[in-house]
Design a protein around this motif. Sequence first.
Motif, PDB file in Angstrom:
ATOM      1  N   GLY A  63       0.831  -1.191   0.000  1.00 18.98           N
ATOM      2  CA  GLY A  63       0.000   0.000   0.000  1.00 18.98           C
ATOM      3  C   GLY A  63       0.871   1.248   0.000  1.00 18.98           C
ATOM      4  N   THR A  64       0.581   2.177  -0.902  1.00 19.37           N
ATOM      5  CA  THR A  64       1.403   3.369  -1.049  1.00 19.37           C
ATOM      6  C   THR A  64       0.795   4.597  -0.374  1.00 19.37           C
ATOM      7  OG1 THR A  64       0.361   3.829  -3.201  1.00 19.37           O
ATOM      8  CG2 THR A  64       2.424   2.566  -3.206  1.00 19.37           C
ATOM      9  N   GLY A  65      -0.248   4.389   0.421  1.00 20.63           N
ATOM     10  CA  GLY A  65      -0.890   5.501   1.096  1.00 20.63           C
ATOM     11  C   GLY A  65      -2.015   6.071   0.266  1.00 20.63           C
ATOM     12  N   PRO A  66      -2.429   7.261   0.608  1.00 26.52           N
ATOM     13  CA  PRO A  66      -1.796   8.202   1.535  1.00 26.52           C
ATOM     14  C   PRO A  66      -1.882   7.749   2.984  1.00 26.52           C
ATOM     15  CG  PRO A  66      -3.941   9.012   0.861  1.00 26.52           C
ATOM     16  CD  PRO A  66      -3.677   7.811   0.027  1.00 26.52           C
ATOM     17  N   TRP A 122      -8.862  11.247   1.594  1.00 27.64           N
ATOM     18  CA  TRP A 122     -10.115  10.752   1.041  1.00 27.64           C
ATOM     19  C   TRP A 122     -10.065  10.667  -0.474  1.00 27.64           C
ATOM     20  CZ3 TRP A 122     -13.919  13.665  -1.789  1.00 27.64           C
ATOM     21  CH2 TRP A 122     -13.534  14.989  -2.063  1.00 27.64           C
ATOM     22  N   ALA A 123     -10.981   9.868  -1.014  1.00 26.47           N
ATOM     23  CA  ALA A 123     -11.136   9.735  -2.463  1.00 26.47           C
ATOM     24  C   ALA A 123     -12.570   9.308  -2.741  1.00 26.47           C
ATOM     25  CB  ALA A 123     -10.161   8.709  -3.033  1.00 26.47           C
ATOM     26  N   ARG A 124     -13.042   9.622  -3.934  1.00 27.19           N
ATOM     27  CA  ARG A 124     -14.398   9.264  -4.332  1.00 27.19           C
ATOM     28  C   ARG A 124     -14.337   8.160  -5.384  1.00 27.19           C
ATOM     29  NH1 ARG A 124     -19.569  12.948  -4.471  1.00 27.19           N
ATOM     30  NH2 ARG A 124     -21.030  11.550  -5.526  1.00 27.19           N
ATOM     31  N   ALA A 136      -6.812  12.852  -1.818  1.00 26.81           N
ATOM     32  CA  ALA A 136      -6.500  14.204  -1.400  1.00 26.81           C
ATOM     33  C   ALA A 136      -6.492  14.255   0.118  1.00 26.81           C
ATOM     34  CB  ALA A 136      -7.539  15.184  -1.954  1.00 26.81           C
ATOM     35  N   VAL A 137      -5.929  15.327   0.664  1.00 24.44           N
ATOM     36  CA  VAL A 137      -5.968  15.538   2.110  1.00 24.44           C
ATOM     37  C   VAL A 137      -6.623  16.894   2.354  1.00 24.44           C
ATOM     38  CG1 VAL A 137      -3.610  16.487   2.133  1.00 24.44           C
ATOM     39  CG2 VAL A 137      -4.635  15.624   4.245  1.00 24.44           C
ATOM     40  N   TYR A 202       2.494  10.770   0.148  1.00 28.31           N
ATOM     41  CA  TYR A 202       2.469  11.472   1.433  1.00 28.31           C
ATOM     42  C   TYR A 202       1.432  12.596   1.440  1.00 28.31           C
ATOM     43  CZ  TYR A 202       6.872   9.078   2.509  1.00 28.31           C
ATOM     44  OH  TYR A 202       7.836   8.145   2.750  1.00 28.31           O
ATOM     45  N   LEU A 203       1.280  13.285   0.326  1.00 30.00           N
ATOM     46  CA  LEU A 203       0.329  14.389   0.133  1.00 30.00           C
ATOM     47  C   LEU A 203       0.642  15.639   0.946  1.00 30.00           C
ATOM     48  CD1 LEU A 203      -3.185  12.683  -0.209  1.00 30.00           C
ATOM     49  CD2 LEU A 203      -1.385  13.019  -1.915  1.00 30.00           C
TER      50      LEU A 203
END
Length: 232
Positions: A63-66, A122-124, A136-137, A202-203
């Motif tokens: 898993g690469t995150g975020p 979060w993501a949609r 996005a953060v 990381y964002l």
Amino acid sequence: MLLLALDTATPAVTVALHDGERVLAAADPVDARRHGELLLPGIDGVLRAASRSLDALTGIVVGTGPGPYTGLRVGLATAQAIGAARELPVHGLCTLDGIAWATGRDEPFVVATDARRKEVYWARYADARTRESGPAVDRPQDIAGRVAGVPAVGAGAVLYAGVFTGLLGEGRPLHASAAALAALAAEKLAAGEALPAPLPRYLRRPDAQVPKNYKVVTPPLSAAPVRRADGG
């Protein structure tokens, strides 16, 4: 195919082994402060439970995150180290995509995890496999108009249920699942899709920063005298 999957981008220190058709073994302890302590025993445990060894692996999925910097880098560094030592391909998948896959949904929804600092990652998604936007953060209040009433899962959605008002099934799944990540990767690989490189999402900048106006209290090192080999 024998994939070792792992993810440390959320409080779950999750590991799974997948043979291309099913999950052979998985471990999902949740402890946000012990990623480094729990990951290697988790890997050893799933290999033992499935009666397999590292020699049998054909690839690694991470898993690469975020996710928070410290936890995320534990999984990425471990995956890269095993891959380099065993000369195995290391694939990266977005952690939120793994959580989305675990829902099995075929309708739009949102995944949100806790990013700390009163923010969420979060993501949609259009469905469990298709990300429409993000990751996005953001501060929850800044995206309230975009997520209110939208079906939502994840620990971030639970933490800010006043914003994520479409919370599903108490927000489950709450954290990353290596089993879901491995299943998603296996499907993509079987379909001939190229998986992303294992690069961190990381964002934002890490919490730890070098202090500004740092005062040097030790004298600079002087260069050592150099002599020629002939004594000159």
